[in-house]
Design an enzyme around this catalytic site. Structure first.
Site, PDB file in Angstrom:
ATOM      1  CG  HIS A 157      45.368  36.254  46.015  1.00 20.87           C
ATOM      2  ND1 HIS A 157      46.710  36.023  45.868  1.00 20.87           N
ATOM      3  CD2 HIS A 157      45.269  37.538  46.453  1.00 20.87           C
ATOM      4  CE1 HIS A 157      47.403  37.102  46.223  1.00 20.87           C
ATOM      5  NE2 HIS A 157      46.543  38.039  46.578  1.00 20.87           N
ATOM      6  CG  ASP A 364      43.639  26.393  43.156  1.00 23.61           C
ATOM      7  OD1 ASP A 364      43.614  27.456  43.792  1.00 23.61           O
ATOM      8  OD2 ASP A 364      44.231  25.359  43.550  1.00 23.61           O
TER       9      ASP A 364
HETATM   10  O1  LIG Z   1      43.940  32.344  54.826  1.00 24.62           O
HETATM   11  P1  LIG Z   1      43.266  31.014  54.768  1.00 24.62           P
HETATM   12  O2  LIG Z   1      41.786  31.072  54.992  1.00 24.62           O
HETATM   13  O3  LIG Z   1      43.959  30.012  55.652  1.00 24.62           O
HETATM   14  O4  LIG Z   1      43.436  30.431  53.288  1.00 24.62           O
HETATM   15  C1  LIG Z   1      44.673  30.408  52.628  1.00 24.62           C
HETATM   16  C2  LIG Z   1      44.652  31.245  51.375  1.00 24.62           C
HETATM   17  O5  LIG Z   1      43.837  30.560  50.403  1.00 24.62           O
HETATM   18  C3  LIG Z   1      43.573  31.234  49.186  1.00 24.62           C
HETATM   19  O6  LIG Z   1      44.765  31.304  48.391  1.00 24.62           O
HETATM   20  C4  LIG Z   1      44.741  31.799  47.059  1.00 24.62           C
HETATM   21  O7  LIG Z   1      45.929  32.489  46.751  1.00 24.62           O
HETATM   22  C5  LIG Z   1      46.942  31.808  46.025  1.00 24.62           C
HETATM   23  C6  LIG Z   1      48.023  32.829  45.656  1.00 24.62           C
HETATM   24  O8  LIG Z   1      47.527  33.781  44.753  1.00 24.62           O
HETATM   25  C7  LIG Z   1      46.392  31.131  44.780  1.00 24.62           C
HETATM   26  O9  LIG Z   1      47.428  30.386  44.133  1.00 24.62           O
HETATM   27  C8  LIG Z   1      45.270  30.180  45.182  1.00 24.62           C
HETATM   28  O10 LIG Z   1      44.689  29.638  43.996  1.00 24.62           O
HETATM   29  C9  LIG Z   1      44.201  30.900  45.978  1.00 24.62           C
HETATM   30  O11 LIG Z   1      43.303  29.908  46.474  1.00 24.62           O
HETATM   31  C10 LIG Z   1      42.985  32.592  49.476  1.00 24.62           C
HETATM   32  O12 LIG Z   1      42.682  33.263  48.269  1.00 24.62           O
HETATM   33  C11 LIG Z   1      43.881  33.419  50.397  1.00 24.62           C
HETATM   34  O13 LIG Z   1      43.263  34.639  50.731  1.00 24.62           O
HETATM   35  C12 LIG Z   1      44.101  32.631  51.676  1.00 24.62           C
HETATM   36  O14 LIG Z   1      45.006  33.319  52.526  1.00 24.62           O
HETATM   37  O1  LIG Z   2      52.391  22.219  54.398  1.00 25.96           O
HETATM   38  C1  LIG Z   2      52.372  23.173  53.627  1.00 25.96           C
HETATM   39  C2  LIG Z   2      51.457  23.248  52.548  1.00 25.96           C
HETATM   40  C3  LIG Z   2      51.518  24.338  51.698  1.00 25.96           C
HETATM   41  N1  LIG Z   2      52.434  25.313  51.908  1.00 25.96           N
HETATM   42  C4  LIG Z   2      52.496  26.456  50.976  1.00 25.96           C
HETATM   43  O2  LIG Z   2      51.199  27.001  50.820  1.00 25.96           O
HETATM   44  C5  LIG Z   2      51.051  27.525  49.509  1.00 25.96           C
HETATM   45  C6  LIG Z   2      49.780  26.998  48.884  1.00 25.96           C
HETATM   46  O3  LIG Z   2      49.435  27.853  47.836  1.00 25.96           O
HETATM   47  P1  LIG Z   2      48.467  27.481  46.643  1.00 25.96           P
HETATM   48  O4  LIG Z   2      48.430  28.638  45.749  1.00 25.96           O
HETATM   49  O5  LIG Z   2      48.882  26.201  46.012  1.00 25.96           O
HETATM   50  O6  LIG Z   2      47.038  27.211  47.303  1.00 25.96           O
HETATM   51  P2  LIG Z   2      46.168  27.959  48.429  1.00 25.96           P
HETATM   52  O7  LIG Z   2      46.377  27.174  49.682  1.00 25.96           O
HETATM   53  O8  LIG Z   2      46.642  29.344  48.529  1.00 25.96           O
HETATM   54  O9  LIG Z   2      44.757  27.858  47.964  1.00 25.96           O
HETATM   55  C7  LIG Z   2      52.296  27.123  48.712  1.00 25.96           C
HETATM   56  O10 LIG Z   2      53.158  28.227  48.608  1.00 25.96           O
HETATM   57  C8  LIG Z   2      52.923  26.042  49.581  1.00 25.96           C
HETATM   58  O11 LIG Z   2      54.329  25.983  49.482  1.00 25.96           O
HETATM   59  C9  LIG Z   2      53.335  25.265  52.962  1.00 25.96           C
HETATM   60  O12 LIG Z   2      54.173  26.139  53.148  1.00 25.96           O
HETATM   61  N2  LIG Z   2      53.285  24.175  53.787  1.00 25.96           N
END
Ligand SMILES: O=P(O)(O)OC[C@H]1O[C@H](O[C@H]2O[C@H](CO)[C@@H](O)[C@H](O)[C@H]2O)[C@H](O)[C@@H](O)[C@@H]1O
Ligand SMILES: O=c1ccn([C@@H]2O[C@H](COP(=O)(O)OP(=O)(O)O)[C@@H](O)[C@H]2O)c(=O)[nH]1
Length: 486
Positions: A157, A364
């Site tokens: 991701h 990202d």
């Molecule tokens: O699980 P966390 O440590 O709380 O972090 C949240 C997630 O962050 C990252 O999200 C990624 O996935 C998104 C969907 O493909 C993408 O849009 C974003 O750019 C990525 O940063 C991480 O890769 C996930 O594993 C985490 O669950």
């Molecule tokens: O207060 C919040 C902030 C974020 N999101 C969700 O978290 C995801 C963030 O995904 P993104 O790919 O932008 O970034 P990531 O946190 O995975 O790096 C999106 O679906 C948002 O709608 C949410 O449900 N509540």
């Protein structure tokens, strides 16, 4: 086919709860529809868990959710340690923030091996495994060691950086070699794919042809699968959310003032400091925008036990207070800064209330917030997306106003342009972006990956006899590396 999806973070089916990150948010609806079993961390740890994996299993749509307690002795070294203090900074090109100890690496490998053993309980002859993200780079290899011969796919991701940056992770070679146990390796962008293939060729000396890598594991296909959202569902949610108390209170508080919105996990990859600096610069360059345009920044706490995240939280609190102190008035606060999470229905309504969405990561993988902001707009009067060219989403959403988040002055001017963009241009850009979102939904992403996984596995099975004599059929770049890997 019986599909088992694995990720560290999972989501329960509660739409009104804040999602922790895009992976869980994106997977929830498609896993629910598909009937897959979704296995992940329960968020709890257990002493001796590695001896006997404990999973709480609940129904999730047409399938099930299995929440595993991870081994207490290794959880910190795995999650806060190797995954988020070595791999995450490297994958986001912040080598200065890498903290990589051998101990953490061993905990990471222990948790990968533990997950492999736990998954055996869900394995049937027709099972395919789909592993998500950097927490489990070595899980495929662990499964193969346990004798799993079924299809195993992997999707990353986050971005995959250039070779030199990958090389900053001390165990890069072991990890990428382990990844080649997957039949299919998916990335968010073409650029990530190219970086990965270039690493595999140059650093591992392996042969790559048409996106297929040959290694001692057989062949692995490498391909791009940009993750999407369900734009129609988001649009409906946004329209409905207009009457939600948080959304109507926000609207009333604006008094005709324009609003920009940012929604991010509090993470150094999201470019939050640069964004606040750009708003600061904008109000200095164009004082007429003071009082007439403000920013609502939701910065949801994330990975708080890691020093770099704690430092960022303190830095942002200081910065926001400084900017508000300098530009604010007795009856006007330039930045409304919230350190909490919202459910997606409310978020959809907040996005629709804002004339500008600001998404300015330094790096990202995709950034689903950018896509959600677009989908949530009122088609008759859509807002403008200001988007970093370093977000994966910029490949599809090139009708946004693309910015370089390192260029503070450029961003300040672009945000001001967005705030005053005429309706015709806003509609033109929005329609173009919405068409892209409709053409590449989360449902397509899921189905495309699963189809490609079946195909890649069939290709791998067919290629096994070829692998018996690798030197003739798979010429290698270097005889030395060849000896090591074949
Ligand atoms: O699980 P966390 O440590 O709380 O972090 C949240 C997630 O962050 C990252 O999200 C990624 O996935 C998104 C969907 O493909 C993408 O849009 C974003 O750019 C990525 O940063 C991480 O890769 C996930 O594993 C985490 O669950
Ligand atoms: O207060 C919040 C902030 C974020 N999101 C969700 O978290 C995801 C963030 O995904 P993104 O790919 O932008 O970034 P990531 O946190 O995975 O790096 C999106 O679906 C948002 O709608 C949410 O449900 N509540």
């Amino acid at each position: 086919m019986n599909l088992v999806v694995v990720s560290n973070r999972v989501a329960r089916g509660m739409a009104n709860e804040p999602m922790t990150g895009g992976l869980a948010a994106a997977l929830l609806p498609v896993v629910e529809e598909s009937g897959a079993i979704w296995v992940g961390s329960s968020g709890r740890v257990r002493d001796g868990a590695h001896k006997e994996p404990f999973a709480e299993i609940e129904a999730l749509g047409a399938g099930a959710l299995a929440l595993l307690d991870l081994p207490a002795a290794h959880y910190g070294g795995y999650y806060e340690g190797f995954a988020n203090s070595a791999l995450w900074p490297a994958l986001h090109s912040r080598t200065d923030l890498i903290r990589a100890s051998r101990e953490d690496y061993l905990s990471y490998r222990e948790v990968n091996a533990f997950m492999a053993r736990a998954l055996m309980r869900f394995r049937k002859p027709e099972t395919a495994f789909w592993i998500q993200d950097y927490h489990f780079l070595a899980l495929g290899a662990e499964l193969r060691d346990l004798g799993v011969s079924q299809p195993i796919g992997f999707f990353l991701h986050t971005p995959w950086p250039d070779r030199a940056t990958v090389g900053a992770v001390p165990q890069h070679r072991e990890l990428v070699t382990a990844m080649l146990a997957y039949d299919l390796i998916g990335f968010q962008t073409e650029h990530d794919c190219e970086n990965f293939l270039s690493y595999v060729q140059s650093d591992l000396g392996l042969t790559v042809a048409d996106g297929v890598v040959a290694s001692r594991h057989g062949i692995s296909r490498v391909a791009v699968f940009p993750i999407g959202i369900d734009p129609e569902k988001f649009a409906q949610q946004a329209a409905k959310a207009a009457s939600h108390p948080d959304v109507s209170r926000l609207r009333r508080s604006l008094n005709g003032e324009k609003l920009a919105i940012g929604v991010d996990r509090l993470d150094y990859s999201k470019g939050l400091v640069n964004r606040i600096n750009a708003f600061d610069r904008m109000w200095s360059l164009q004082p007429s925008l003071a009082r007439t345009a403000s920013l609502l920044q939701i910065a949801t706490p994330s990975r708080g036990a890691i020093e770099a995240y704690g430092d960022l939280q303190s830095e942002l609190a200081r910065l926001v207070s400084d900017v508000n102190g300098r530009h604010g008035e007795v009856d006007w606060t330039p930045i409304r800064y919230l350190n909490k999470g919202f459910g997606q229905t409310v978020l959809a309504g907040l996005y629709r209330t804002a004339q500008v969405g600001v998404v300015t990561p330094l790096h990202d993988g995709m950034n689903l917030v950018a896509k959600e902001y677009v989908a949530a707009q009122n088609p008759a009067d859509p807002g403008v997306l200001v988007l970093s060219k370093f977000a994966g989403a910029a490949n599809e959403l090139d009708a946004a106003l693309l910015v370089n988040p390192h260029d503070i002055e450029g961003m300040a001017r672009t945000i001001a342009t967005a705030l005053s963009m005429p309706l015709t241009e806003r509609r033109m850009r929005w329609e173009e972006m919405m068409a892209k979102l409709r053409a590449s939904t989360i449902q397509n992403w899921f189905a495309d990956f699963v189809d490609a996984l079946q195909e890649s596995h069939a290709d791998k099975e067919a290629s096994v006899p070829l692998m018996v004599e690798p030197p003739t059929l798979w010429p290698l770049h270097s005889a030395n590396l060849g000896a090591r890997y074949h």
